[in-house]
Scaffold this motif. Structure first.
Motif, short mmCIF file in Angstrom:
data_model
loop_
_atom_site.label_atom_id
_atom_site.label_comp_id
_atom_site.label_asym_id
_atom_site.label_seq_id
_atom_site.Cartn_x
_atom_site.Cartn_y
_atom_site.Cartn_z
N GLY A 177 68.62 -23.77 -8.90
CA GLY A 177 67.62 -22.73 -9.12
C GLY A 177 67.27 -21.93 -7.89
N SER A 178 67.73 -22.38 -6.70
CA SER A 178 67.40 -21.65 -5.47
C SER A 178 68.04 -20.27 -5.46
N ASP A 179 69.26 -20.15 -5.99
CA ASP A 179 69.92 -18.84 -6.06
C ASP A 179 69.15 -17.89 -6.95
N ALA A 180 68.62 -18.40 -8.05
CA ALA A 180 67.84 -17.56 -8.97
C ALA A 180 66.58 -17.04 -8.28
N LYS A 181 65.97 -17.87 -7.45
CA LYS A 181 64.76 -17.44 -6.74
C LYS A 181 65.09 -16.39 -5.69
N GLN A 182 66.26 -16.53 -5.06
CA GLN A 182 66.68 -15.51 -4.10
C GLN A 182 66.98 -14.20 -4.81
N GLN A 183 67.61 -14.28 -5.98
CA GLN A 183 67.91 -13.08 -6.76
C GLN A 183 66.62 -12.38 -7.19
N LYS A 184 65.59 -13.17 -7.50
CA LYS A 184 64.30 -12.59 -7.86
C LYS A 184 63.70 -11.84 -6.67
N PHE A 185 63.84 -12.42 -5.48
CA PHE A 185 63.36 -11.79 -4.24
C PHE A 185 64.09 -10.47 -4.01
N PHE A 186 65.41 -10.48 -4.17
CA PHE A 186 66.20 -9.26 -3.98
C PHE A 186 65.82 -8.20 -5.02
N LYS A 187 65.56 -8.64 -6.23
CA LYS A 187 65.19 -7.70 -7.29
C LYS A 187 63.85 -7.03 -6.98
N GLN A 188 62.92 -7.79 -6.40
CA GLN A 188 61.62 -7.22 -6.02
C GLN A 188 61.80 -6.14 -4.94
N ILE A 189 62.73 -6.38 -4.02
CA ILE A 189 63.02 -5.37 -2.98
C ILE A 189 63.55 -4.10 -3.63
N MET A 190 64.49 -4.26 -4.56
CA MET A 190 65.08 -3.10 -5.23
C MET A 190 64.04 -2.34 -6.05
N GLN A 191 63.15 -3.06 -6.69
CA GLN A 191 62.09 -2.39 -7.47
C GLN A 191 61.20 -1.55 -6.56
N SER A 192 60.93 -2.06 -5.37
CA SER A 192 60.15 -1.29 -4.41
C SER A 192 60.93 -0.05 -3.96
#
Length: 412
Positions: A177-192
């Motif tokens: 699940g650590s990869d999924a949490k990193q992907q969520k972090f990256f997605k938040q950056i892209m949304q910004s």
């Protein structure tokens, strides 16, 4: 910026009509406008009608043309707004002569600025503002596993648009699940980025990190093909550049812009030229110190001998109207008169801030000039140069420029 009309007489007085077309143009207007200038613009005024007994019968908002004698200018770099206050000096049926009024300078609306003296600094600002090739936005993402900073860098300033924290990174969890949490972090950056980055205007998107996080983020970004994130990835696919930096802090931004690949992509933009010239000055300070000069007194001596090839000036030295600006403006004009080049570095860029450590004025020389050598090359006393740095605060009635992270102010 679009130049509509320029009427400047031989004595330097006159009026210039401009149309600001993007938020960066408001910075140029802030630099050009000074206390005591006149501003002709359209504004909205609430007009109240009264009956014979003094009671209000109606109130409506009218669009009117007003001429102000400027007393205060407020510029918000983050919000992209410019507000001007002053006394009305033009005939108007809705505003009395001498009455104070404040108005916002709007994009795509014509304004006219009047001055008793348009000096070399003002003319250079107008020239730069109307040259689209010099003005290009760059987005920068400085990140590591725990935090990401999104910056928008224009020709004249660097603004941090958002900071995104990865709370999962603090737990140092590397299991399922650590990869999924990193992907969520990256997605938040892209949304910004979808909120703050205009894909049609940016020339490049720099993604920098201490390790491999930057390449992981770019791979994640290119994995989106639909929706807002897909459009962001598709429109900027060829604009993304990656580079290594020492940390995910504000200082890393200058490190990223010093990268040769980044400078090559930025080409002839204004801040790329600033970085290249400052880096050349710093290198020659070490390898050939006799070929550089800094501090007003030394640069003035080199200029008198025709030795200045490139003059670097911090815009903080030309903000206020007074003897310091007059001296710097005359120096800039003299350098240009014998074929030298002049670069004004923004104090809101890392390069401009670094130049201020050398009193805000420096020169690359054509030939060594004994008169330009510093008595103490290890440091400079700004007071000894005849050019004092602008104070952050000032006494009432004096010109001042302040930056509290939100607002730049000129005037009383």
């Amino acid at each position: 910026m679009r130049l509509i009309k320029k009427e400047i007489s031989s004595d330097g007085s006159g009026r210039v009509s401009l149309v600001p077309q993007e938020t960066n143009d408001l910075w140029y207007i802030f630099r050009i406008l000074n206390e005591g200038n006149t501003l002709r613009t359209r504004t909205i005024r609430k007009v109240v009608k009264e009956n014979s007994s003094g009671a209000t019968t109606s109130a409506e908002r009218k669009v009117i043309t007003i001429i102000l004698k400027v007393s205060r200018i407020e510029y918000d770099p983050a919000g992209g707004s410019l507000r001007v206050s002053g006394q009305n000096i033009g005939e108007n049926e809705f505003i009395r002569l001498g009455q104070f009024h404040s108005t916002d300078v709007l994009l795509d609306a014509q304004i006219s600025i009047g001055k008793s003296s348009w000096d070399n600094v003002d003319r250079k600002l107008i020239e730069e503002s109307c040259d689209a090739s010099l003005n290009a936005d760059v987005a920068a993402v400085i990140l590591d596993d725990s935090v990401a900073h999104l910056y928008l860098v224009t020709a004249n300033m660097c603004i941090e648009k958002s900071t995104i924290h990865n709370s999962a990174a603090k737990k140092k969890y590397a299991g399922p699940g650590s990869d999924a949490k990193q992907q969520k972090f990256f997605k938040q950056i892209m949304q910004s980025m979808t909120v703050h980055v205009n894909s049609e205007k940016v020339r490049a998107i720099i993604v920098a990190s201490p390790g491999s996080t930057n390449t992981q983020f770019v791979e994640c970004m290119r994995g989106f093909h639909e929706g807002d994130l897909g459009r962001l990835a598709g429109q900027n696919k060829s604009k993304v550049l990656t580079c290594r930096v020492g940390s995910a802090t504000t200082d890393a931004l200058k490190e990223a812009f010093d990268d040769p690949g980044v400078l090559k992509r930025l080409g002839d933009t204004k801040f790329a030229q600033e970085i290249k010239n400052l880096n050349m000055f710093l290198k020659k300070m070490i390898s050939a110190p006799e070929m550089v000069a800094y501090g007003y007194k030394c640069v003035r001596a080199a200029c008198s001998n025709g030795a200045v090839e490139t003059l670097l000036v911090s815009d903080s030295l030309t903000e206020s109207m007074g003897r310091h600006r007059t001296k710097v403006s005359a120096l800039m004009e003299e350098v240009q008169s014998y074929g030298g080049t002049v670069h004004t570095l923004s104090s809101m860029h890392a390069s401009g801030k670094q130049l201020e450590k050398y009193t805000g004025i420096a020169a690359l020389l054509r030939f060594a000039c004994a008169d330009a050598e510093m008595d103490d090359p290890s440091g400079v006393d700004p007071a000894a140069t005849g050019i004092e740095k602008l104070a952050v605060t000032s006494k009432k009635g004096e010109y001042h420029t302040c930056y509290d992270g939100k607002m730049l102010v000129k005037g009383k």
